[in-house]
Design an enzyme around this catalytic site. Structure first.
Site, PDB file in Angstrom:
ATOM      1  N   GLU A 148      18.903  16.144  37.260  1.00 13.09           N
ATOM      2  CA  GLU A 148      18.795  17.600  37.243  1.00 13.09           C
ATOM      3  C   GLU A 148      19.695  18.232  38.303  1.00 13.09           C
ATOM      4  OE1 GLU A 148      17.395  19.378  35.085  1.00 13.09           O
ATOM      5  OE2 GLU A 148      15.928  18.111  34.077  1.00 13.09           O
ATOM      6  N   ASP A 308      19.840  11.827  25.125  1.00  9.54           N
ATOM      7  CA  ASP A 308      20.746  12.785  24.507  1.00  9.54           C
ATOM      8  C   ASP A 308      22.113  12.926  25.170  1.00  9.54           C
ATOM      9  OD1 ASP A 308      19.376  13.831  26.684  1.00  9.54           O
ATOM     10  OD2 ASP A 308      18.646  15.612  25.656  1.00  9.54           O
ATOM     11  N   GLU A 422       8.786  23.304  20.132  1.00  6.25           N
ATOM     12  CA  GLU A 422       9.280  22.232  21.001  1.00  6.25           C
ATOM     13  C   GLU A 422       9.466  20.925  20.235  1.00  6.25           C
ATOM     14  OE1 GLU A 422      10.225  20.575  24.956  1.00  6.25           O
ATOM     15  OE2 GLU A 422      10.387  22.503  23.929  1.00  6.25           O
ATOM     16  N   GLU A 465      19.355  24.686  23.054  1.00  3.99           N
ATOM     17  CA  GLU A 465      20.103  23.745  22.210  1.00  3.99           C
ATOM     18  C   GLU A 465      20.440  24.291  20.820  1.00  3.99           C
ATOM     19  OE1 GLU A 465      18.206  21.831  25.532  1.00  3.99           O
ATOM     20  OE2 GLU A 465      17.278  22.952  23.851  1.00  3.99           O
TER      21      GLU A 465
END
Length: 562
Positions: A148, A308, A422, A465
């Site tokens: 992060e 991802d 989600e 996204e």
């Protein structure tokens, strides 16, 4: 210049030496190889990614819509400025604040590139001055998450420097001395993150202790938040953690002339890229992965959360630095990974009583089980696949990306709020007899019958996204429907998420007009990505052009290296 520790245990030293020599010999064999069967595109100043019909300035902006998105960013910034300045987060319902990202002002660093693109100069100057004068990256509240921290903080700092150097930010707004101070802050942060690479394999620790300058396993809080997370003998991570720092560190090496940064990032994902373990699908890795041995401790394969951005960065590093030593091989691995996704993970939904239309979604594999569930995070794959398809001139991949994007669009269009959940599931039409999930409640049975999918987790976390992939879809194909879908999403966000103090996550995307549905959370990626991509969709295509810029997994722009 950063210093990197060596593990004192002799067996670890021997293992590290073996891996380095093995990787070196393998890499030598791949140097200069081309992506088989695919002709790459080249352009003198970058790549040829955007829709060719826009050449010679024929693209157009929808300034009215772009202005409304910019107003949403102004609302987001002003409320944070008034009620949470210097904190990582604002609580958009109560007006409170939070320290979720080590106390360095995540919102400020993460949104600066958005302000620069939108020309919000007063706000940008406030953020830059705060970063330079108030942020101390040598200390941190709590353990530091290298993943992060790299994508939000390091990427945000480097993107501003690149935007300044490219002239996107006028010289009178940010002086040369402030530009240099921003880069110095990036160097300080990167050097403090250096112990994360201090493992026998080079793969990153889950956390870094900035007080002791040592890598650290996952803290107990991780297991409290996710009781289902397995415990392993050694710290183990997913591919995204190992492979989501190559872009940022490559840019830092370019800006500083210090190759140590990109070298460490290359070693960090080498066990994945040059995978020495058997896998049934070329290009994809089994996970989680033991950071001490480099061996998989699970048999999970997918492009969804936790995996991802490793696959995302394979093609993006090839775009960013086309002349680097291994980029041709990265393209091959990415091509294999998309092929594996296409044949093993892409799944067409079965027609239902009240919804006959079929949609393409992307599942997961866990050993022999196909998991017929997709998260909002996985919607990034549609745009990434379209990007690589255009770069490598692979029309079949473009079709796949568009089909996956339509699936994400359906997840949005099927809810009363027109905002996607989600997580959702579907019944595969064929080929997956061992699909894991079935509807488990009357509500899910109704949703399946009416829409062809059912919600597994009905929350919305302001994630980017879907609109990110709409940005790629519009810029690459020129199809106006992607702008229309983006506008539908923005209007839904305005209607259901806007609060007095910002924009709020939702508890349930099926509930309309109920303020109790607000969750009092606003992640920094709302300003860093979601609003940025929405605004870019409606601006002239020359702004933030995909022919010249590569976007990180956090939406930060980096100039292509040619």
């Amino acid at each position: 210049m950063p210093s990197f520790r060596r593990n004192p245990t002799s067996s670890f030293k021997l293992l590290a030496a073996f891996l380095i020599i093995t990787f070196y010999l393998i890499l030598r064999g791949f140097t200069g190889s081309e992506s088989s069967g695919h002709k790459k595109r080249h352009a003198p100043l970058g790549a040829q990614i955007q829709y060719e019909g826009w050449r010679n300035g024929s693209g157009h902006a929808d300034e009215e819509k772009a202005t409304q998105v910019r107003e949403a960013m102004k609302h987001t910034f002003s409320k944070y400025r008034e009620h949470a300045w210097g904190y990582d987060d604002i609580k958009p319902v109560s007006g409170g604040n939070g320290t979720s990202r080590n106390g360095w002002g995540a919102f400020i660093v993460d949104t600066a590139s958005t302000l620069a693109l939108m020309g919000m100069w007063d706000e940008l100057e406030l953020e830059v001055d705060h970063i330079i004068n108030k942020v101390d990256f040598t200390t941190a509240y709590g353990l530091v998450d290298p993943f992060e921290t790299t994508i939000r903080y390091l990427g945000g700092l480097l993107s501003i420097v690149d935007l300044i150097d490219a002239g996107t930010v006028p010289p009178g707004i940010i002086t040369n001395s402030k530009r240099d101070a921003l880069l110095a802050q990036a160097v300080t942060l990167a050097d403090k993150l250096a112990p994360s690479f201090d493992t026998p394999t080079g793969m990153v620790w889950p956390r870094v202790n900035f007080t002791t300058d040592e890598g650290s396993p996952d803290p107990p809080s991780v297991y409290l938040l996710d009781p289902s997370k397995p415990h392993y003998k050694n710290p183990s991570i997913g591919p995204a953690r190992a492979g989501s720092n190559i872009l940022e560190n490559r840019v830092l090496s370019r800006l500083t002339g210090n190759a140590a940064y990109v070298n460490n990032a290359t070693r960090a994902w080498a066990p994945l890229v040059w995978n020495r373990f058997d896998t049934p699908w070329p290009g994809m890795v089994d996970a989680p992965i033991d950071i001490i041995t480099g061996a998989p401790v699970g048999r999970v394969r997918h492009w969804d959360a936790g995996h991802d951005s490793y696959y995302e960065y394979l093609i993006k590093i090839a775009l960013l630095a086309q002349g680097d030593l291994y980029t041709h091989f990265y393209q091959e691995v990415w091509t294999d990974a998309v092929t594996a996704l296409r044949h093993n993970l892409a799944s067409r939904s079965a027609p239902q009583d009240n919804h006959k239309k079929q949609h393409v979604f992307m599942g997961k594999q866990d050993a022999n089980w196909f998991i017929n569930e997709q998260s909002h995070l996985a919607c990034f794959a549609a745009g990434n696949i379209m990007l690589g398809a255009r770069f490598l001139n692979h029309p079949n991949f473009l079709t796949l990306g568009q089909a996956l994007l339509e699936g994400c669009r359906h997840a949005y269009a099927s809810t009363p709020t027109h905002i996607g959940p989600e997580n959702w599931s579907w019944i595969p039409k064929f080929g997956y007899d061992n699909a894991t999930f079935q509807p488990a409640s009357d509500r899910q049975l109704r949703e399946l019958s009416d829409t062809g999918i059912w919600m597994v987790n009905a929350q919305f976390k302001l994630r980017p996204e879907y609109v990110e992939s709409l940005f790629y879809g519009y810029r690459i194909t020129g199809e106006e429907r992607y702008r229309d879908w983006a506008w539908d999403a923005f209007r839904a966000f305005e209607r259901h998420c806007k609060t007095k103090y910002g924009y709020s996550a939702l508890r349930d995307v099926t509930l309309k007009g109920d303020e109790s549905n607000w969750k009092d959370e606003q992640e920094s990626f709302w300003g860093a990505e979601t609003l940025k991509y929405l605004w870019l969709i409606f601006k002239d295509p020359s702004v933030g052009s995909l022919d010249k810029w590569v976007y990180s997994t956090e939406g930060h722009l980096f100039r292509m290296i040619r």
